[in-house]
Design a protein around this motif. Structure first.
Motif, short mmCIF file in Angstrom:
data_model
loop_
_atom_site.label_atom_id
_atom_site.label_comp_id
_atom_site.label_asym_id
_atom_site.label_seq_id
_atom_site.Cartn_x
_atom_site.Cartn_y
_atom_site.Cartn_z
N ARG A 1 0.83 -1.21 0.00
CA ARG A 1 0.00 0.00 0.00
C ARG A 1 0.86 1.25 0.00
N LEU A 2 2.00 1.21 0.67
CA LEU A 2 2.93 2.34 0.67
C LEU A 2 3.48 2.56 -0.74
N ALA A 39 -7.07 1.65 3.39
CA ALA A 39 -7.05 0.20 3.58
C ALA A 39 -7.87 -0.52 2.51
N SER A 40 -8.37 0.23 1.51
CA SER A 40 -9.17 -0.38 0.45
C SER A 40 -8.99 0.40 -0.85
N GLY A 41 -9.44 -0.20 -1.95
CA GLY A 41 -9.39 0.48 -3.24
C GLY A 41 -10.23 1.73 -3.26
N ILE A 42 -11.36 1.69 -2.54
CA ILE A 42 -12.24 2.87 -2.46
C ILE A 42 -11.50 4.02 -1.78
N GLY A 43 -10.74 3.70 -0.74
CA GLY A 43 -9.98 4.72 -0.03
C GLY A 43 -8.94 5.38 -0.93
N PHE A 44 -8.29 4.58 -1.77
CA PHE A 44 -7.30 5.13 -2.71
C PHE A 44 -7.97 6.03 -3.74
N ARG A 45 -9.16 5.65 -4.18
CA ARG A 45 -9.87 6.46 -5.17
C ARG A 45 -10.27 7.81 -4.56
N ASP A 48 -9.00 11.43 -5.78
CA ASP A 48 -10.02 12.45 -6.07
C ASP A 48 -9.69 13.76 -5.35
N ALA A 49 -9.34 13.64 -4.07
CA ALA A 49 -9.04 14.83 -3.26
C ALA A 49 -7.78 15.53 -3.75
N VAL A 63 -6.59 8.81 -24.65
CA VAL A 63 -6.71 7.62 -23.82
C VAL A 63 -5.79 7.77 -22.62
N LEU A 64 -6.33 7.50 -21.44
CA LEU A 64 -5.52 7.52 -20.22
C LEU A 64 -5.42 6.09 -19.72
N GLN A 65 -4.21 5.61 -19.60
CA GLN A 65 -4.00 4.24 -19.14
C GLN A 65 -3.00 4.24 -18.02
N SER A 66 -3.33 3.54 -16.92
CA SER A 66 -2.44 3.50 -15.78
C SER A 66 -2.58 2.15 -15.09
N ARG A 67 -1.53 1.72 -14.42
CA ARG A 67 -1.58 0.46 -13.69
C ARG A 67 -1.23 0.73 -12.24
N LEU A 68 -2.10 0.28 -11.34
CA LEU A 68 -1.86 0.45 -9.91
C LEU A 68 -1.74 -0.92 -9.26
N HIS A 69 -0.71 -1.13 -8.46
CA HIS A 69 -0.54 -2.38 -7.73
C HIS A 69 -1.08 -2.19 -6.33
N ILE A 70 -2.15 -2.89 -6.00
CA ILE A 70 -2.75 -2.77 -4.65
C ILE A 70 -2.72 -4.14 -3.98
#
Length: 205
Positions: free
Chosen positions: A18-19, A162-168, A172-173, A198-205
């Motif tokens: 997560r870090l 602690a969740s994907g929603i939290g990261f979103r 957003d903020a 096109v915006l493409q990104s990869r996040l490792h969670i």
């Protein structure tokens, strides 16, 4: 500037991941800004992360986190780390923001820590530096109480990642802060789509 409570965050592989995600996200949102990471294991040596070399960015971030986890220092000092973040931003003579990153841990006495950090938080406030609290784990009552006190005193917010929603919500903020006329990540993505890009990104969670 990320001030990392290394003992708390590096307690588990999940929080290390997560870090890494947090640093990658901040670097990706604004690659024109310098991102410094200050570990409580080594508070006097901030590490600068830049996005100039896109291919090596995540490799450097992973390397930094691994270096932290290999350091079992008992001399962790969050007081020195937060103090260093103030000095770093003041020396740069630019607008800066501090993200205080922690997690639930029996190694961190949050009530005692709060008493020691408040004078330093006051210095941040004098310079107009806001401090946001970031937790990478399911929060304990003592941790959330500490983060609320820390951020209320400096005008910042608390983010629970602690969740994907939290990261979103965090992304957003940050995007909203950076783009006052936009209203978060959805508006920006819509604008890009209308331009046929096109915006493409990869996040490792």
């Amino acid at each position: 500037v990320l001030v990392v409570d290394s003992h708390a965050v590096l307690d588990s592989p999940i929080m290390r991941e997560r870090l890494v995600t947090l640093m990658g996200l901040l670097s990706g949102i604004d690659d024109s800004a310098d991102l410094y990471v200050i570990s409580s294991f080594d508070p006097v040596n901030p590490v600068l992360i830049t996005s100039n070399a896109k291919e090596s960015l995540m490799k450097n971030i992973f390397g930094l986190v691994n270096d932290m986890s290999d350091d079992f220092s008992t001399n962790a000092s969050l007081v020195d780390a937060l103090n260093e973040s103030h000095s770093l931003i003041k020396a740069s003579k630019s607008t800066g923001r501090v993200y205080f990153v922690t997690g639930s841990s029996n190694k961190t006495d949050f009530s005692r820590l709060s008493r020691h950090l408040m004078p330093i938080v006051a210095h941040h406030l004098e310079e107009g530096i806001k401090i946001d609290g970031v937790t990478l784990s399911k929060t304990s009552n003592s941790e959330i109480s500490f983060l609320n006190t820390l951020t209320e005193k400096s005008g910042g917010k608390v983010f629970k990642l602690a969740s994907g929603i939290g990261f979103r919500q965090f992304a957003d903020a940050i995007i909203t802060q950076k783009n006052e006329h936009e209203q978060g990540i959805d508006k920006i993505l819509t604008k890009i789509a209308k331009q046929g890009e096109v915006l493409q990104s990869r996040l490792h969670i």
